[in-house]
Design a protein around this motif. Structure first.
Motif, PDB file in Angstrom:
ATOM      1  N   ASP A   1     -14.071 -14.656   5.879  1.00 45.43           N
ATOM      2  CA  ASP A   1     -14.844 -15.655   5.634  1.00 45.43           C
ATOM      3  C   ASP A   1     -16.375 -15.028   5.799  1.00 45.43           C
ATOM      4  N   GLU A   2     -17.186 -14.552   4.588  1.00 48.16           N
ATOM      5  CA  GLU A   2     -18.497 -14.006   4.578  1.00 48.16           C
ATOM      6  C   GLU A   2     -19.451 -15.102   4.197  1.00 48.16           C
ATOM      7  N   SER A   3     -19.426 -16.278   4.256  1.00 58.07           N
ATOM      8  CA  SER A   3     -20.241 -17.419   4.031  1.00 58.07           C
ATOM      9  C   SER A   3     -21.250 -17.359   4.661  1.00 58.07           C
ATOM     10  N   SER A   4     -21.331 -17.154   6.025  1.00 57.65           N
ATOM     11  CA  SER A   4     -22.284 -16.983   7.047  1.00 57.65           C
ATOM     12  C   SER A   4     -23.200 -15.634   6.965  1.00 57.65           C
ATOM     13  N   ASN A   5     -22.695 -14.854   6.241  1.00 52.96           N
ATOM     14  CA  ASN A   5     -23.477 -13.440   6.216  1.00 52.96           C
ATOM     15  C   ASN A   5     -23.646 -13.369   4.495  1.00 52.96           C
ATOM     16  N   PRO A   6     -24.584 -14.017   3.890  1.00 54.82           N
ATOM     17  CA  PRO A   6     -24.861 -13.852   2.446  1.00 54.82           C
ATOM     18  C   PRO A   6     -25.728 -12.408   2.236  1.00 54.82           C
ATOM     19  N   ARG A   7     -26.381 -11.981   3.033  1.00 48.16           N
ATOM     20  CA  ARG A   7     -27.175 -10.810   2.936  1.00 48.16           C
ATOM     21  C   ARG A   7     -26.470  -9.719   3.042  1.00 48.16           C
ATOM     22  N   GLN A   8     -25.176  -9.642   3.510  1.00 41.58           N
ATOM     23  CA  GLN A   8     -24.107  -8.397   3.861  1.00 41.58           C
ATOM     24  C   GLN A   8     -24.870  -7.418   4.736  1.00 41.58           C
ATOM     25  N   THR A   9     -25.199  -8.188   5.943  1.00 45.68           N
ATOM     26  CA  THR A   9     -25.780  -7.190   7.094  1.00 45.68           C
ATOM     27  C   THR A   9     -24.472  -6.921   8.012  1.00 45.68           C
ATOM     28  N   TYR A  10     -24.703  -5.997   9.129  1.00 44.66           N
ATOM     29  CA  TYR A  10     -23.622  -5.535   9.951  1.00 44.66           C
ATOM     30  C   TYR A  10     -23.010  -6.683  10.768  1.00 44.66           C
ATOM     31  N   TYR A  11     -21.704  -6.667  11.094  1.00 43.56           N
ATOM     32  CA  TYR A  11     -21.078  -7.653  12.086  1.00 43.56           C
ATOM     33  C   TYR A  11     -21.091  -7.104  13.586  1.00 43.56           C
ATOM     34  N   GLN A  12     -21.497  -7.835  14.404  1.00 39.41           N
ATOM     35  CA  GLN A  12     -21.820  -7.274  15.789  1.00 39.41           C
ATOM     36  C   GLN A  12     -20.690  -7.285  16.532  1.00 39.41           C
ATOM     37  N   GLU A  13     -19.708  -8.524  16.176  1.00 44.47           N
ATOM     38  CA  GLU A  13     -18.514  -8.180  16.930  1.00 44.47           C
ATOM     39  C   GLU A  13     -17.638  -6.919  16.472  1.00 44.47           C
ATOM     40  N   ILE A  14     -17.770  -6.446  15.247  1.00 46.34           N
ATOM     41  CA  ILE A  14     -16.980  -5.176  15.006  1.00 46.34           C
ATOM     42  C   ILE A  14     -17.467  -4.098  15.834  1.00 46.34           C
ATOM     43  N   ILE A  15     -18.893  -4.148  15.890  1.00 48.27           N
ATOM     44  CA  ILE A  15     -19.727  -2.898  16.645  1.00 48.27           C
ATOM     45  C   ILE A  15     -19.185  -2.799  17.992  1.00 48.27           C
ATOM     46  N   GLN A  16     -19.198  -4.037  18.502  1.00 48.09           N
ATOM     47  CA  GLN A  16     -18.613  -4.105  19.898  1.00 48.09           C
ATOM     48  C   GLN A  16     -17.179  -3.592  20.295  1.00 48.09           C
TER      49      GLN A  16
END
Length: 817
Positions: free
Chosen positions: A404-419
């Motif tokens: 669900d990408e509704s909270s990331n409309p600008r399509q920036t990076y996801y911090q949890e995946i980086i971690q």
């Protein structure tokens, strides 16, 4: 388009890819298929599915801005391209032809011809645009210093659209001035002729003036309407009519949006890299020590458990083998335990293997007899990309499909995946350090254990074994080639080769400029026993598959079937040099010209020849991708050199095959030869130097019609109703180069200006065309005979002979019955 649109496109590509991989995996384990038509249909179906997936993935990778999505998209795109190239080689082995036709599969899948052509990935040049521009600028500077051409005053830089717009403004202004002057003269004439009305009958005069005013307004409106239409027709005639405003605006907006998304990609990528470094430093500072202690405790408990089972301390796998991470994987643990618990199992295996070898030899002999009598059928080869492709597809399913990408409309990076990624990377780095510490501890513990057991001899034996292993390792290594220029920089070598004319600047030529239609009814003809002649579109596709796609990406080149060299043969004027320039342009490659006429007098003597081949080999690997070009590819292998040839063509006879053999999977280097008389040399030596051979034939009817239309209709004065059908029929047998020369000769500057007064006629073109020589039937047959003697041509001839023998045997058996 929006972010959601590209998400849907990716979903479509992934569905096609999942379907293709599922079929692909089933075929890997399936039994051999003896029906060639069925095998061709299965491979062709996979081939088309991968093409459709590749084109959609390329579109997504070019426009998606989210950096973590782009990482996975790039993997999927490269792996799909690699599998596509593997299937191409499977089709070549199946059809025994470089050209593949699958119009029957296209009809089944309801795929348009435009969708059945793989596109060149956009990132091939876009990600190296700065590097390519800098290299061309360096070449220009060097050539200017050498005085090959003077620097011209470029003036104000503008795009092609801006230049056309400026010319249109000035032309409209000129026409407006002429019209205003013309209308002024008409008004003056009317004023002179004007007669004053008599003073009586004022009421009738008022009515007459009102009627005249209405007439003036109406006639003015109608005249302006006719003039607007006349202006439009005139602008269309002279080629000054701009396209419809809404179409222009839409295209401009689409191009602007694409460029904006590419700028966002770069910005988000930089933010993503910064976030990775910051997250990694934070994790190392806060959790690094604890992770190191956990790994040590885990390893120490495993070491003590191992000692309890075997009575000795284990040896940790080397860093190259995977270190301690290998132990805790399932395969690693099983292998370590099996090694420790069953050290004497090798002896039993050796005895069993001797018995197995004899039975295998008997089975192989039986299989050979069966293979000689019957065709074993088609079996799909193992793939270097399929496993990784399935892993990447599973990652998409797990991470991105249902997110669900509704909270990331600008399509920036996801911090949890980086971690999550940084955790695994940090654990691997810490594990390497811990492994080194544990190896030192194990050595001390083993030494103490040996002292307690008074086994001092084992230490010496172990040392001698290690020494032997080192010696044998050194013997197995290949000797590296000696570097003849160790103290010279790449810039100096690059400048030297440009100065000597070995590295050459080529014209920017996209592959699409090699115009020609593809064959759309080849599969049915081939199954009917008639091998169709390839069209120009088929040749363009083969060059794309053998030269451009493998050469443009290092990851694809490393694992895809290796194509070291390609020979392009055909009559003069068929576009062979254009294909060479297209390969260099689409991949951004450096062009090394080793033509005999180009290297004559350069690097003389034996030592000079060694230096030349060394420089080309070294610089081509340092400036990857690279294309080594040779015009007159048959000349190094001529049986007898003509007395009139003073270029010493056989100079590279021994070194050229060695240069080709030295090209490995890690080297994005391709030898591309061109020849218009390949039959004049030793065919065995030619086949040793050139792995693939492509025959460029004269254009067919469809390609000729397309070429005539493109050549003539680029001039706005030529009517779009001009009939190119008679020209297409009359020009059958002429090459593309001849048609280009004919149009250049007819469409002079003076003739272009006369087009609106004196339309172009067929007679003008035919009169010029008659002065040129076509490709005669004897020359065409000579090329076909030569091609039948190439390695692939011989394989095909042998296969046809076997089929005929089998048919005769079946007929004789049926007659006896």
């Amino acid at each position: 388009m929006s972010h959601e649109t590209y998400t849907r496109v990716w979903l479509q590509a992934q569905e096609i890819l999942d379907d293709a991989t599922r079929i692909d995996v089933d075929q890997q384990s399936a039994k051999p298929i003896k029906d060639k038509r069925l095998a061709h249909r299965i491979v062709g179906d996979l081939f088309l599915k991968y093409i459709r997936a590749i084109n959609r993935l390329d579109e997504c990778y070019d426009q998606v801005v989210q950096p973590q999505k782009r990482q996975l998209l790039r993997r999927l795109l490269d792996l799909s391209l690699g599998r596509y190239l593997e299937l191409k080689h499977e089709l070549v082995d199946l059809d025994l032809s470089e050209f593949s036709y699958f119009d029957d599969v296209m009809t089944e899948q309801r795929v348009l011809p435009s969708e059945a052509q793989v596109n060149i990935p956009n990132y091939y040049r876009r990600e190296r645009a700065k590097e390519i521009a800098d290299r061309r600028r360096t070449m220009d500077d060097i050539l200017k210093k050498l005085g090959f051409y003077e620097e011209e005053f470029t003036g104000i830089e503008m795009t092609e659209d801006e230049a056309i717009r400026l010319i249109q403004i000035h032309e409209r202004a000129r026409q407006g001035r002429l019209r205003s002057q013309f209308m002024k003269e008409i008004r003056l004439l009317k004023e002179k002729v004007k007669v004053e009305p008599p003073p009586e009958d004022q009421e009738g005069e008022i009515n007459r003036q009102a009627a005249l005013q209405i007439q003036k307004l109406w006639r003015g409106y109608m005249t302006r309407r006719r003039l607007r239409k006349r202006v439009l027709d005139e602008m269309l005639l002279i080629g000054m009519l701009p396209p419809a405003q809404n179409v222009t605006v839409e295209r401009q907006r689409a191009a602007q949006v694409k460029e904006l998304r590419r700028e966002l990609q770069e910005q988000y990528q930089e933010d993503f890299k910064t976030a990775i470094v910051a997250s990694k430093d934070s994790m190392k500072k806060n959790r690094g020590a604890q992770m190191a202690e956990d790994i040590k405790d885990e390893m120490r408990s495993w070491i003590m458990a191992y000692k309890g089972q075997t009575g000795k301390f284990p040896e940790l796998p080397s860093e190259e083998a995977g270190g301690s991470a290998l132990i805790f994987s399932r395969q690693g643990a099983d292998s370590e335990i099996s090694k420790s618990t069953a050290p004497s199992s090798k002896e039993g295996k050796g005895k069993k293997d001797k018995g197995k070898k004899a039975s295998k030899e008997k089975e192989d002999a039986k299989k050979k007899k069966v293979d000689d009598e019957e065709d074993p059928g088609f079996k799909m080869g193992t793939s270097s990309f399929l496993t990784e492709l399935m892993v990447a597809s599973a990652e998409y399913e797990e991470t991105w499909r249902c997110r669900d990408e509704s909270s990331n409309p600008r399509q920036t990076y996801y911090q949890e995946i980086i971690q999550d990624q940084n955790t695994s990377q940090l654990e691997a780095e810490i594990r390497k350090v811990v492994d080194e510490q544990l190896r030192a501890e194990l050595e001390l513990l083993q030494a103490a254990l040996d002292r307690d057991r008074a086994k001092k001899g084992k230490k010496g034996k172990k040392g001698s074994k290690k020494k032997k292993g080192r010696r044998t390792g050194k013997k197995g290594k290949k000797k590296k080639e000696k570097d003849l220029t160790p103290d010279r920089t790449l810039e100096s070598l690059f400048e030297e080769l440009i100065t000597n004319g070995i590295i050459k600047k080529y014209p920017e030529t996209p592959l699409s400029s090699f115009v020609g239609e593809r064959t759309y009814a080849g599969a049915e003809l081939r199954f009917d026993g008639k091998d169709p002649s390839p069209s120009l579109g088929d040749i363009r596709q083969v060059i794309l598959e053998y030269c451009i796609l493998p050469l443009g990406s290092k990851s694809i080149h490393q694992l895809a079937p290796l194509v070291r060299s390609v020979l392009v043969a055909g009559p003069r004027g068929t576009g062979k040099d254009m294909l060479v320039h297209a390969v260099c342009t689409e991949t951004g490659a450096v062009l090394f010209d080793l033509t005999a006429a180009n290297i004559v007098g350069k690097y003389p003597g034996k030592s000079g020849l060694i230096m030349l081949t060394h420089l080309v080999s070294k610089v081509s690997r340092l400036l990857q991708p690279s294309v080594i070009y040779m015009d007159g590819a048959e000349k190094p292998f001529l049986k007898k050199v003509p007395k009139t040839d003073k270029t010493d063509p056989k100079r590279l006879k021994k070194d050229l095959p060695k240069l080709v053999k030295s090209i490995g999977p890690d080297d994005q280097v391709l030898l591309l030869g061109v020849s218009h008389c390949p039959w004049e040399c030793d065919q065995k030596l030619l086949a040793q130097a050139y792995q693939k051979m492509v025959l460029v034939v004269r254009p067919d009817y469809a390609s000729l019609q397309l070429i005539w239309a493109q050549l003539l209709f680029q001039y706005s004065g030529v009517s779009r109703q001009f009939d190119t059908g008679p020209l297409t029929r009359l020009s059958d047998g002429y090459t593309v180069g001849t048609l280009v020369n004919v149009v250049k000769e007819v469409m002079t500057c003076k003739r272009i200006l006369q087009l609106r007064i004196q339309p172009l006629t067929l007679a003008e073109i035919i009169n010029v065309l008659a002065r040129y020589e076509p490709v005669y039937k004897e020359e065409e047959e000579q090329f076909l005979v030569w091609y039948s003697k190439t390695p692939l041509g011989r394989r095909k001839t042998r296969a046809l002979e076997l089929e005929q023998e089998q048919q005769l045997n079946k007929e004789s058996v049926n007659k006896k019955k």
